[in-house]
Structures are given as C-alpha cells and as structure tokens.
Scaffold this motif. Structure first.
Motif, PDB file in Angstrom:
ATOM      1  N   GLY A   1      -2.671 -35.239   4.275  1.00  0.00           N
ATOM      2  CA  GLY A   1      -3.804 -35.916   4.899  1.00  0.00           C
ATOM      3  C   GLY A   1      -4.549 -35.050   5.896  1.00  0.00           C
ATOM      4  O   GLY A   1      -5.658 -35.400   6.316  1.00  0.00           O
ATOM      5  N   ALA A   2      -3.962 -33.942   6.308  1.00  0.00           N
ATOM      6  CA  ALA A   2      -4.626 -33.047   7.264  1.00  0.00           C
ATOM      7  C   ALA A   2      -3.937 -31.685   7.194  1.00  0.00           C
ATOM      8  O   ALA A   2      -2.796 -31.574   6.730  1.00  0.00           O
ATOM      9  CB  ALA A   2      -4.544 -33.604   8.680  1.00  0.00           C
TER      10      ALA A   2
ATOM     11  N   ASP B   1       3.270 -28.048  18.208  1.00  0.00           N
ATOM     12  CA  ASP B   1       3.636 -29.477  18.315  1.00  0.00           C
ATOM     13  C   ASP B   1       2.394 -30.328  18.525  1.00  0.00           C
ATOM     14  O   ASP B   1       2.230 -31.391  17.928  1.00  0.00           O
ATOM     15  CB  ASP B   1       4.594 -29.711  19.495  1.00  0.00           C
ATOM     16  N   GLU B   2       1.530 -29.847  19.414  1.00  0.00           N
ATOM     17  CA  GLU B   2       0.314 -30.605  19.734  1.00  0.00           C
ATOM     18  C   GLU B   2      -0.597 -30.697  18.496  1.00  0.00           C
ATOM     19  O   GLU B   2      -1.116 -31.765  18.169  1.00  0.00           O
ATOM     20  CB  GLU B   2      -0.431 -29.880  20.874  1.00  0.00           C
TER      21      GLU B   2
ATOM     22  N   GLU C   1      -0.701 -35.230  12.199  1.00  0.00           N
ATOM     23  CA  GLU C   1       0.090 -36.359  11.674  1.00  0.00           C
ATOM     24  C   GLU C   1      -0.622 -37.679  11.924  1.00  0.00           C
ATOM     25  O   GLU C   1      -0.623 -38.573  11.080  1.00  0.00           O
ATOM     26  CB  GLU C   1       1.475 -36.380  12.328  1.00  0.00           C
ATOM     27  N   LYS C   2      -1.217 -37.790  13.111  1.00  0.00           N
ATOM     28  CA  LYS C   2      -1.967 -39.012  13.426  1.00  0.00           C
ATOM     29  C   LYS C   2      -3.099 -39.196  12.414  1.00  0.00           C
ATOM     30  O   LYS C   2      -3.271 -40.282  11.840  1.00  0.00           O
ATOM     31  CB  LYS C   2      -2.533 -38.905  14.856  1.00  0.00           C
TER      32      LYS C   2
ATOM     33  N   LEU D   1      -3.793 -42.219   8.934  1.00  0.00           N
ATOM     34  CA  LEU D   1      -4.932 -43.144   8.878  1.00  0.00           C
ATOM     35  C   LEU D   1      -5.483 -43.216   7.451  1.00  0.00           C
ATOM     36  O   LEU D   1      -5.068 -42.461   6.582  1.00  0.00           O
ATOM     37  CB  LEU D   1      -6.003 -42.680   9.870  1.00  0.00           C
ATOM     38  N   SER D   2      -6.413 -44.127   7.246  1.00  0.00           N
ATOM     39  CA  SER D   2      -6.969 -44.308   5.902  1.00  0.00           C
ATOM     40  C   SER D   2      -7.793 -43.081   5.505  1.00  0.00           C
ATOM     41  O   SER D   2      -8.763 -42.729   6.191  1.00  0.00           O
ATOM     42  CB  SER D   2      -7.854 -45.547   5.886  1.00  0.00           C
ATOM     43  N   GLN D   3      -7.401 -42.453   4.395  1.00  0.00           N
ATOM     44  CA  GLN D   3      -8.058 -41.189   4.031  1.00  0.00           C
ATOM     45  C   GLN D   3      -9.569 -41.337   3.776  1.00  0.00           C
ATOM     46  O   GLN D   3     -10.341 -40.493   4.240  1.00  0.00           O
ATOM     47  CB  GLN D   3      -7.353 -40.550   2.848  1.00  0.00           C
TER      48      GLN D   3
END
Ligand code: CO8
Length: 257
Positions: free
Chosen positions: A50-51, A187-188, A194-195, A199-201
């Motif tokens: 997703g990212a 990590d950041e 991840e956030k 979410l909705s792609q």
C-alpha cells in the motif's frame, strides 16, 4: 529478482527500497534507474503493498547523479537519447512513496527525494543542488520541484551557490515534512507508510492525485478535480465501510475497492 544497486524488500504492506552503491555514496547511474523502475513496477502490481519507503544509507541518501558516468558524454549523446527522461517514470509512481533521508541528498539525490510524496529527514540530512559547481544545472527537476517546495528565494540561493542546507533549514523551508533522530528514521518512515497502507487504497491514490494536481492547474480547475474525485469515492465499498465503522464506533475493514 536480483538487483545490483538497490535492495528491495516487502515488510507487511510496505515496500522498502534501499539504494545500495556505498562505494559511490549511492550516486545514481543508469543501472539504479533501471532497477528503481523495476522495483516500483513490482510493488505496483503487488496488491498487498500500500505504500513504499525509499531510503539510502546513514551517510548518503544519494550524492547525485553519477558524475563519472556523465563525464564523457557529449551534447549529441545526451540530446539524442533524451538523457534523464527515464526518471519521469519514477516521479509518476502511483502508490505513495516516502523518502527517508539520512546524510547527503545532493543534486539528483535531492531531486529523487523530491519525486517522492514527502520526505522524512534524519537530523544528519544535508540537501543541495551543487550542479552549478560542475558547470551544469539541475536536470532531474530541481529547478522546478525545489522552487515549488521552498519558494524562489531559497531555491535561487541553493541552486546558484550550490551550498547545502541542513535538516533544520530544510524543515523550516517546507522541503521535508518531519525531522527525526537518526536512529528513528526508518521506524518513523515505516510507521507513516504502514498507516497509509492500512487505509482505503482508492482514496489514498486519489488523495495523491488531487494534491499533485495543485501543482499543475488553476485553483478553479483543481477544486473541480478534487470535488469530482470526492464524488467518485462514494462509488466505493470502502466509503460505505469507513463511514459505517465511524457511526458504529468500530475500526473499518477496508477492502480496497
Ligand atoms: N558521482 C560519482 N561518484 C561520487 C559522487 C557522484 N555524484 N559523489 C560521491 N562519489 C564518490 C567519490 O568519487 C568517492 O569515490 P572514490 O572513493 O572512488 O574516490 C566516494 O563516492 C566517496 O566520496 P568522497 O570521498 O567525495 O566523500 P566526502 O565525504 O569527502 O564528500 C560529498 C562527500 C560532499 C557528497 C562529495 O562526494 C561530493 O561533493 N559529491 C558530489 C556531489 C555532487 O556534485 N552532486 C551532483 C551531481 S550532478 C547531478 O546530480 C545532476 C542531476 C541531473 C542528471 C541526472 C541523471 C541521472
């Protein structure tokens, strides 16, 4: 797939690309371009991703285009091959890409970071467009994207003098969205990726398209474009799910459709 200049991994729903030419401070050559395009294409066809996070080493995100590769080139070579145009494909990635920058992001390195959707910088990051010191100018979008990001005064200052700016100045200028301690950088960037991936792609892709449109059109056209995208999201299952979950006080289970 075997890569020579980048390391490509998938961690959960996030794709991670690490530039890996330590001997040249991750200088960008034609192999890096070819492999970055392959890695992006693979992540784009992987529905689970997703990212994407794009990073370098602690010492350098990338110290620019490979000067040793460019040195022997003549005008006719680079004009006929439309040298650099292949990077447009990297800039047009549809899934969100976060640049996690530590150390040098110079010349093409700074330009590659600016092709990403936002930049998270380590306190050690140094940004600059030093091409002028080599007798050339930025060629991968620096004069356009840097100017849009930080305004004319700062862009002229950096591009005409070739000086570097540190992470604090880059954050003050609006080039980077966050500055974090060096050991927090990945990590950041991962937490943000991840956030986004949770979410909705369709809404994520449209949000990215809408923001990018702001750089290309008038306010009136941009507002119309945004509104039409907004309307169209009501045709998705995820809009129904997202709003139902809010009303029912539960977490949404997005299906990306
Ligand atoms: N290209 C090729 N090799 C590089 C580059 C580079 N851009 N940057 C560093 N290296 C190499 C060095 O030659 C050196 O190799 P070696 O050990 O074999 O001599 C090694 O990386 C380590 O570098 P240094 O010893 O110089 O390390 P320092 O810590 O002393 O200095 C600096 C670090 C300040 C980052 C310094 O290396 C430097 O100034 N690098 C060049 C920065 C620069 O001018 N970048 C702009 C390049 S032009 C450009 O990006 C145009 C973009 C548009 C075209 C895009 C097409 C792809």
């Amino acid at each position: 797939m075997a890569y020579e200049t980048v390391i490509v991994e998938t961690r959960g729903n996030v794709g991670l690309i690490t530039l890996n030419r330590p001997q040249a401070l991750n200088a960008l050559n034609s192999t890096v371009l070819k492999e970055l395009k392959q890695a992006y294409a693979a992540f784009h066809t992987d529905e689970a991703v997703g990212a994407i996070v794009l990073t370098g080493s602690e010492r350098a995100f990338a110290a620019g285009a490979d000067i040793k590769e460019m040195q022997p080139l003549a005008f006719a070579d680079i004009y006929k091959s439309d040298f650099i145009s292949g990077w447009d494909e990297v800039a047009k990635a549809r899934k969100p890409v976060i640049a996690a920058v530590s150390g040098f992001a110079l010349g093409g390195g700074c330009e590659l970071a600016m092709m990403c959707d936002f930049i998270i910088a380590s306190e050690t990051a140094k940004f600059g467009q030093p091409e002028i010191t080599l007798g050339v100018i930025p060629g991968m979008g620096g004069s356009q994207r840097l100017t849009r990001a930080v305004g004319k005064a700062k862009a002229m200052d950096l591009i005409l003098t070739g000086r570097m700016m540190d992470a604090a100045e880059a954050e003050r200028s609006g080039l980077v969205s966050r500055v974090v301690a060096p050991d927090r950088l990945l990590d950041e960037a991962f937490a943000a990726a991840e956030k986004i991936a949770s979410l909705s792609q369709p809404s994520v892709l449209m949000a990215k398209e809408a923001v990018n449109r702001a750089f290309e059109t008038t306010l009136e056209e941009g507002l119309r474009f945004e509104r039409r995208l907004f309307h169209s999201l009501f045709a998705t299952d995820d809009q129904k799910e997202g709003m139902a979950a809010f009303v029912e006080k539960r977490k949404p289970a997005f299906r990306h459709r």
